[in-house]
Design an enzyme around this catalytic site. Sequence first.
Site, short mmCIF file in Angstrom:
data_model
loop_
_atom_site.label_atom_id
_atom_site.label_comp_id
_atom_site.label_asym_id
_atom_site.label_seq_id
_atom_site.Cartn_x
_atom_site.Cartn_y
_atom_site.Cartn_z
N ASP A 110 11.75 -2.64 -28.69
CA ASP A 110 12.57 -2.13 -27.58
C ASP A 110 12.71 -3.24 -26.53
O ASP A 110 12.16 -3.16 -25.43
CB ASP A 110 11.90 -0.88 -26.97
CG ASP A 110 12.75 -0.24 -25.88
OD1 ASP A 110 13.92 -0.63 -25.71
OD2 ASP A 110 12.23 0.66 -25.18
N CYS A 147 19.42 -1.58 -25.53
CA CYS A 147 20.37 -1.19 -24.49
C CYS A 147 21.54 -2.16 -24.47
O CYS A 147 22.33 -2.16 -23.54
CB CYS A 147 19.68 -1.16 -23.12
SG CYS A 147 18.93 -2.73 -22.70
N GLN A 198 12.21 3.95 -18.58
CA GLN A 198 13.61 4.21 -18.93
C GLN A 198 14.27 4.93 -17.76
O GLN A 198 13.73 5.92 -17.25
CB GLN A 198 13.70 5.09 -20.19
CG GLN A 198 13.13 4.46 -21.45
CD GLN A 198 13.93 3.28 -21.98
OE1 GLN A 198 15.05 3.01 -21.53
NE2 GLN A 198 13.35 2.55 -22.91
C1 SAM Z 1 13.62 -2.16 -22.35
S1 SAM Z 1 11.97 -2.30 -21.77
C2 SAM Z 1 11.16 -1.22 -22.87
C3 SAM Z 1 9.84 -0.69 -22.42
C4 SAM Z 1 9.31 0.54 -23.16
N1 SAM Z 1 9.46 0.45 -24.57
C5 SAM Z 1 9.89 1.81 -22.62
O1 SAM Z 1 10.61 2.52 -23.35
O2 SAM Z 1 9.62 2.14 -21.45
C6 SAM Z 1 11.60 -3.90 -22.29
C7 SAM Z 1 10.21 -4.36 -22.02
O3 SAM Z 1 10.06 -5.66 -22.56
C8 SAM Z 1 9.14 -6.38 -21.79
N2 SAM Z 1 9.30 -7.81 -22.11
C9 SAM Z 1 10.30 -8.63 -21.70
N3 SAM Z 1 10.15 -9.85 -22.25
C10 SAM Z 1 9.04 -9.80 -23.02
C11 SAM Z 1 8.35 -10.75 -23.82
N4 SAM Z 1 8.79 -12.00 -23.93
N5 SAM Z 1 7.24 -10.36 -24.46
C12 SAM Z 1 6.78 -9.08 -24.35
N6 SAM Z 1 7.39 -8.14 -23.60
C13 SAM Z 1 8.50 -8.49 -22.94
C14 SAM Z 1 9.48 -5.96 -20.37
O4 SAM Z 1 8.39 -6.18 -19.51
C15 SAM Z 1 9.82 -4.47 -20.55
O5 SAM Z 1 8.69 -3.67 -20.31
#
Ligand code: SAM
Length: 457
Positions: free
Chosen positions: A383, A410, A289
């Site tokens: 998330d 977000c 974040q």
């Molecule tokens: C907004 S971040 C949130 C990460 C964590 N919850 C944090 O607070 O640090 C979104 C996450 O979704 C993952 N992501 C994106 N597409 C995805 C998918 N299809 N399946 C699983 N994870 C995914 C990204 O790699 C990223 O780490």
Amino acid sequence: MNIKKGTEIEILIQHLNINGKGIGKYEDYNVAVNRCFPGDKVICVIKKIKRNYIEAELVKVVEESGLRVPARSKHAQYSGSPWEVLSYDYQLEVKQKEVERIIGNTGNDNTQILDIIGMDDPWYYRNKMQFSFGYDENMSPVLGFHVSGRRYDIYDLEEDFLCEEWIPEFVNYFRQRTLKAGFTPYRFKNGEGQLRELTVRVGKRTNQVMVILSVSEQMPTEEANKILEQAMHDLPYINSVWLEVVTVQAGRRTEKILTHIAGDKDIQEKLITNNQEMTYQIGPNTFFQPNTHQAEVIYQKVADLAHLDGTQTVYDLFCGTGTIGLSLASNSKHVYGIDLVEESIEKAHHNQEINKIQNATYIAGDIFKTKLDWPNPDLVVFDPPRAGLNPKLIEYITSLAPKQIIYVSCNLKSFAHDLEAFKEHGWSLKSIQPVDQFPHTRHLEVVGELTYADNTC
Ligand SMILES: C[S@@+](CC[C@H](N)C(=O)[O-])C[C@H]1O[C@@H](n2cnc3c(N)ncnc32)[C@H](O)[C@@H]1O
């Protein structure tokens, strides 16, 4: 009057829309203009005309809105923090109203919309910055940020009040050793040039700093290595340096190779939530974040909503490096997390180890394509990235009959859109907590609590 592309018009800006554009009226059209604010009288030039909507570009502000305050940064008029010219209280008011308007349109009439949590000090909050090498409008090589709204123009960064006080000096150090030493910015137009980006990641609570220099394959690697090794020596606050070589070939996927050059491979950040201090590892590619202080606020909110008592099975979907799930683990039976990025899952395992958490399981995979082989959840925390969820994933997860869903987002637009699919499966938004994770920009984070209709009475 005949409305045509290229015509200059004068309008009064009445409000801001969800994309942060100022909206005014011209005849029967709503006109959206970048970088202006309610109360501004502006001249703008028409760029696109749709049925009753015009997109226009600001030419000049004829009369400034009383809401404007003097900008702190000299780059404010074209930087990535355009709301610097609005008082922070007003920024929060706009974000709060936007949440109320958008959630109000979703039919979740009983939702408790909580007051946005802003920052006491909304400066120097970012823990990651990415600077681009490029050319300014005079075709001089520069290192700074993209001029907002344009793809390739860059301005030379001289001031920064969003990340760390040393950023201007840091950028200048790299400017001297790269551009002033004769290396050239990479040009997207013709694929020529050597320097692409300079990224800095900072542990706000640990003062650890990682630097990633991104170059094209035209940069001699030994020169790039020398620049980074020398920077480690000259700038004592740097703990880790990486080189990324990006190769673009027509008809092929762009190749990006990251090499660790010197110092530690990772940096650490600490977050205090749930009365415990947790340590997290950050690698060059892992998500974290961007606002450490507000990340704590968000994770604390999740913990407060969850009311865990050690008996619950928790899913942390889109888990990144495991930050949310690990902060809940000591009050859960077991936490299960999934993320697309292998490096993030490696870090999640490592974070589990350094925080001595036994009851967590992490897998790398695409949540949209994976059948989860885990016990059914009591609590699911989503998330996702800005695109949000999709109806199939919502159908799948709700079919596992969790007792509670917490959705951290977000992007209010995709969040609101996803509420429709939740509704179809009997889930509604009980409460929403807006958190200002991105002061001086239009962006915000929300934490929504969803409950199944049968659980609400
Ligand atoms: C907004 S971040 C949130 C990460 C964590 N919850 C944090 O607070 O640090 C979104 C996450 O979704 C993952 N992501 C994106 N597409 C995805 C998918 N299809 N399946 C699983 N994870 C995914 C990204 O790699 C990223 O780490």
